[in-house]
Design a protein around this motif. Structure first.
Motif, mmCIF file in Angstrom:
data_model
loop_
_atom_site.group_PDB
_atom_site.id
_atom_site.type_symbol
_atom_site.label_atom_id
_atom_site.label_comp_id
_atom_site.label_asym_id
_atom_site.label_seq_id
_atom_site.Cartn_x
_atom_site.Cartn_y
_atom_site.Cartn_z
ATOM 1 N N ASN A 89 -10.622 8.331 -2.184
ATOM 2 C CA ASN A 89 -10.487 7.773 -0.693
ATOM 3 C C ASN A 89 -11.804 7.929 0.263
ATOM 4 O O ASN A 89 -12.581 8.609 0.038
ATOM 5 N N PRO A 90 -11.698 6.752 1.184
ATOM 6 C CA PRO A 90 -12.862 7.060 2.062
ATOM 7 C C PRO A 90 -12.710 8.375 2.943
ATOM 8 O O PRO A 90 -11.715 9.065 3.216
ATOM 9 N N ASP B 39 -3.472 2.402 6.434
ATOM 10 C CA ASP B 39 -4.943 2.735 6.638
ATOM 11 C C ASP B 39 -5.781 2.379 5.153
ATOM 12 O O ASP B 39 -6.701 1.517 5.034
ATOM 13 N N TYR B 40 -5.109 2.878 4.088
ATOM 14 C CA TYR B 40 -5.768 2.802 2.977
ATOM 15 C C TYR B 40 -5.621 1.258 2.485
ATOM 16 O O TYR B 40 -6.449 0.573 1.824
ATOM 17 N N GLY C 288 -3.684 1.666 -2.171
ATOM 18 C CA GLY C 288 -3.049 2.664 -1.578
ATOM 19 C C GLY C 288 -4.099 4.130 -1.769
ATOM 20 O O GLY C 288 -5.364 4.040 -1.992
ATOM 21 N N ASP C 289 -3.454 5.124 -1.679
ATOM 22 C CA ASP C 289 -3.939 6.413 -1.785
ATOM 23 C C ASP C 289 -4.386 6.794 -3.132
ATOM 24 O O ASP C 289 -4.020 6.583 -4.391
ATOM 25 N N ALA C 290 -5.785 6.978 -3.277
ATOM 26 C CA ALA C 290 -6.563 7.408 -4.640
ATOM 27 C C ALA C 290 -5.922 8.338 -5.106
ATOM 28 O O ALA C 290 -6.243 8.328 -6.555
ATOM 29 N N ALA C 291 -5.337 9.376 -4.832
ATOM 30 C CA ALA C 291 -4.817 10.447 -5.225
ATOM 31 C C ALA C 291 -3.641 10.045 -6.275
ATOM 32 O O ALA C 291 -3.500 10.704 -7.129
ATOM 33 N N GLY D 244 0.840 -1.224 -0.055
ATOM 34 C CA GLY D 244 0.115 -0.008 -0.060
ATOM 35 C C GLY D 244 0.846 1.382 0.115
ATOM 36 O O GLY D 244 1.814 1.334 0.586
ATOM 37 N N PHE D 245 0.543 2.117 -0.741
ATOM 38 C CA PHE D 245 1.092 3.467 -0.923
ATOM 39 C C PHE D 245 0.545 4.971 -0.308
ATOM 40 O O PHE D 245 -0.701 4.842 -0.569
ATOM 41 N N ASP D 246 1.309 5.905 0.125
ATOM 42 C CA ASP D 246 0.794 7.165 0.405
ATOM 43 C C ASP D 246 1.880 7.839 -0.546
ATOM 44 O O ASP D 246 3.119 7.867 -0.208
ATOM 45 N N PHE D 247 1.333 8.855 -1.352
ATOM 46 C CA PHE D 247 2.121 9.642 -2.082
ATOM 47 C C PHE D 247 2.546 10.939 -1.530
ATOM 48 O O PHE D 247 1.473 11.891 -1.465
#
Length: 397
Positions: free
Chosen positions: A309-310, A370-371, A271-274, A204-207
């Motif tokens: 994202n939620p 979390d994502y 991961g992050d939808a962004a 899972g990623f956060d950008f």
């Protein structure tokens, strides 16, 4: 010696110097400069025998530049700019120094800290690079007023006693985001070799440009275990972190030579939808870059990222439920993630509560996890619930 403010030098440091010198019969003189004090310790009759202590403040970091120093001390460094430590270290250049080092001291209060989380989460270290120790007020009780510690214990909540008496770092701000998270229940030592054939591997990623982050989860039914954390500090990009992760996965044999996971399945990426959006600097989105990097490396992946994202409260509540029922465990090797879970806080804004993003060191790894947990909840939902169980085998390999 660098104190956060010049007022602090006058109110705290100078009286302490006077007390020490009076007790030990040391003659001294204090000269007030424009942005500093110069304390001259007259150990002998000749100026060559005198010692000089420069008292400065962290208000203007550039004002610290100038003289070659033999020794540096920064008081409460983590509430000051990190640049101050870098400037002082650059000045420790005196060749005749007998004890050339930088010493920093302070009480770790995460809600006021600007940096240094990787230092204060270690209570002890003795390595070639640095020495860290934590001193409790209980160890120096003879220098304190009688009954001081007992008074603190009676008047302060337990977590504040841990900070202000025992020197441990705890989140004292109101509104801890991951309230159910407990090191005793949710942190364990995990080994790859202990997982069986039903293991799904989720990346899972956060950008974020300055804190590129990702986590690796192992999912077995309802159990979610975070095995690894990946972070590149400073400016980075999606391609760089992907290449680093692929090297690590192959080195640990989590991904085999044929490109499947150790358990003969594809790697799930989320991961992050962004990350679906294309940037002004690239024609490709983050996830398109991820797909290309893993495809070029011959790693089989299954990409799942929702269109949006939620709501923050929804995903935090869901993750907290996993911590509360102990179905989400974090490997004790994921030190930065553990720190996030303990320190991330809510802040109140015009639109209600949101996660405090003011500290660059925090939130990115917990967001990535979390994502990952939220986006794979259909795989891990309890079959007793109305929606039933969605078996992961249906997705193919």
């Amino acid at each position: 010696l660098v104190h956060p403010t010049m007022d602090g030098n006058e109110i705290t440091i100078i009286p302490l110097i006077q007390e020490i010198c009076d007790l030990n019969g040391i003659h001294f003189e204090i000269k007030k400069l424009r942005t500093k004090f110069n304390v001259v310790f007259k150990f002998g009759m000749q100026p060559a025998d005198w010692g000089h202590l420069i008292l400065a403040s962290g208000d203007v970091p550039k004002s610290l530049k100038g003289p070659k120093l033999s020794f540096g001390h920064i008081d409460e460094p983590f509430i000051q700019k990190q640049e101050i430590m870098q400037v002082v270290m650059s000045r420790l250049a005196e060749a005749r120094s007998k004890l050339r080092m930088l010493q920093i001291t302070g009480t770790p209060e995460p809600e006021h800290m600007n940096w240094g989380f990787d230092i204060v989460d270690k209570e002890f270290e003795d390595s070639p690079d640095r020495f860290i120790t934590t001193v409790s007020a209980r160890e120096v009780a003879e220098y304190l007023a009688p009954g001081y510690i007992e008074e603190m214990e009676r008047s302060l909540p337990p977590e504040q006693v841990q900070v202000f008496v025992d020197g441990k770092y705890r989140n004292l701000s109101q509104g801890k985001v991951y309230e159910p998270f407990d090191r005793e229940k949710n942190v364990k030592h995990l080994e790859v070799k202990d997982f069986g054939l039903d293991t799904e591997v989720v990346l899972g990623f956060d950008f974020n440009v300055n804190q590129m982050s990702a986590v690796l989860l192992f999912i077995n039914g309802r159990m979610k275990r975070q095995m690894r954390e990946y972070r590149i500090r400073g400016r980075s990009n999606t391609q760089e972190i992907c290449q680093m992760i692929i090297l690590h996965l192959r080195a640990e044999k989590i991904i085999g030579e044929t490109g499947w996971t150790k358990w003969k399945k594809s790697l799930i990426v989320t991961g992050d939808a962004a990350g679906k959006a294309k940037s002004t600097k690239s024609n490709k989105s983050d996830y398109e870059i991820i797909v290309k990097e893993f495809d070029d490396a011959g790693v089989h992946i299954n990409l799942y990222v929702p269109d949006s994202n939620p709501a923050i409260r929804d995903r935090v509540n869901y993750v907290n439920m996993q911590f509360a029922n102990e179905s989400f465990i974090v490997n004790d090797e994921c030190r930065i993630t553990i720190r996030d879970r303990e320190l991330v806080s809510w802040k109140l804004g015009a639109d209600g509560f949101s996660i405090d993003k003011s500290k660059a060191e925090l939130t990115h790894l917990s967001d990535a996890a979390d994502y990952s947990v939220w986006n794979t909840q259909q795989m891990t939902s309890d079959e007793d619930k109305d929606e039933g169980k969605i078996w992961v085998e249906l997705r193919g390999r």
